[in-house]
Write a protein that holds these residues in place. Structure first.
Motif, short mmCIF file in Angstrom:
data_model
loop_
_atom_site.label_atom_id
_atom_site.label_comp_id
_atom_site.label_asym_id
_atom_site.label_seq_id
_atom_site.Cartn_x
_atom_site.Cartn_y
_atom_site.Cartn_z
N UNK A 1 0.76 -1.16 -0.01
CA UNK A 1 -0.31 -0.03 -0.12
C UNK A 1 0.89 1.19 0.45
N UNK A 2 2.38 0.71 0.81
CA UNK A 2 2.60 2.44 1.13
C UNK A 2 4.16 2.95 0.40
N UNK A 3 4.81 1.66 -0.08
CA UNK A 3 5.79 1.43 -1.04
C UNK A 3 5.26 2.81 -2.00
N UNK B 1 14.05 -3.61 4.92
CA UNK B 1 13.01 -2.68 4.09
C UNK B 1 12.24 -2.72 3.63
N UNK B 2 11.10 -3.65 4.02
CA UNK B 2 10.34 -4.19 3.97
C UNK B 2 9.48 -3.30 5.05
N UNK B 3 9.99 -3.55 6.12
CA UNK B 3 9.54 -3.04 6.96
C UNK B 3 9.13 -1.21 7.39
N UNK C 1 5.33 1.65 6.78
CA UNK C 1 5.31 2.88 7.01
C UNK C 1 4.46 3.04 8.97
N UNK C 2 4.43 1.66 9.60
CA UNK C 2 4.43 1.82 11.31
C UNK C 2 5.20 1.55 11.79
N UNK D 1 -0.52 -5.25 -4.65
CA UNK D 1 -1.66 -6.17 -4.40
C UNK D 1 -1.74 -6.82 -3.03
N UNK D 2 -2.06 -5.84 -1.49
CA UNK D 2 -1.69 -6.20 -0.11
C UNK D 2 -2.23 -7.70 -0.35
#
Length: 219
Positions: A102-104, A139-141, A145-146, A192-193
């Motif tokens: 969603x945020x990347x 990097x994914x974490x 954005x949380x 695609x979440x």
């Protein structure tokens, strides 16, 4: 414990903590190793006071146990704890991948793709691949954005230091892991979440299967 290559003297508790955590994570201080302040201070060329502070911090985090009449030792995880750890990894890493979808940003997706390609060249070097693997998941974490999820996963990462060796050293697992990473990145890029979360969960489940195989092999 043999002394490491000489390094500049360090004095802070944080630096001592970093050195000890790195030694546990790399397997230089495996589970069950007795941790004597004087020996550690000599090994890492630091004074005993920051070593003592670092041991207390590691004990609070569950990486070090203090046994009466025996002193401190590197903790170990039993089967149940390993299973619990991987279950939570599956849930949280899956959530992180879904949020990243969603945020990347386009730049972050490009960074992840470049990481996957770089890892294809590290398949013959499991320790280097393991280090790069940690950077990929971090990097994914960050892309999720949380901050609360990121903090929780960072804390869990500390517990992973108690797992002996890397599953990426198992024949064939390195290739599988890199392709699983590629699938995660593809889903994130497609925004695609559900697919990103499913791919990340599958990746952690497969890592758990290999981990259990390693534990059985050690008896």
């Amino acid at each position: 414990m043999p002394p490491q290559t000489p390094r500049p003297s360090r004095s802070s508790g944080q630096e001592a903590y970093d050195l000890l955590l790195q030694a546990i994570d790399s397997g230089a201080l495996p589970a069950g190793t007795r941790l004597r302040e004087a020996e550690l201070a000599e090994r890492f060329r630091i004074s005993r006071t920051p070593v003592r502070e670092a041991l207390k911090r590691l004990e609070a985090q569950g990486l070090v146990l203090h046994e009466p009449h025996h002193g401190a030792a590197v903790a170990s995880l039993d089967y149940g704890q390993v299973a619990e750890l991987y279950h939570m990894r599956e849930v949280l890493e899956g959530t992180a991948a879904g949020l990243a979808a969603t945020h990347a940003t386009a730049t972050e997706v490009e960074i992840l793709r470049e990481m996957v390609e770089r890892d294809r060249g590290l398949l013959g070097d499991p320790p280097a691949l393991a280090a790069s693997n940690r950077a990929f998941h971090r990097q994914i974490r960050l892309s999720a954005r949380n901050r609360f999820l990121n903090a929780t996963l960072d804390t869990m990462r500390i517990s992973l230091a108690l797992l002996a060796g890397t599953t990426l050293a198992v024949p064939g697992r390195g290739v599988e892991s890199v392709e699983e990473h590629a699938a995660i990145v593809a889903a994130i890029e497609a925004h695609d979440t559900a697919a990103a979360e499913a791919a990340a969960r599958r990746h952690i489940r497969n890592a758990f299967k290999v981990r259990i195989g390693l534990e059985h092999a050690r008896g």
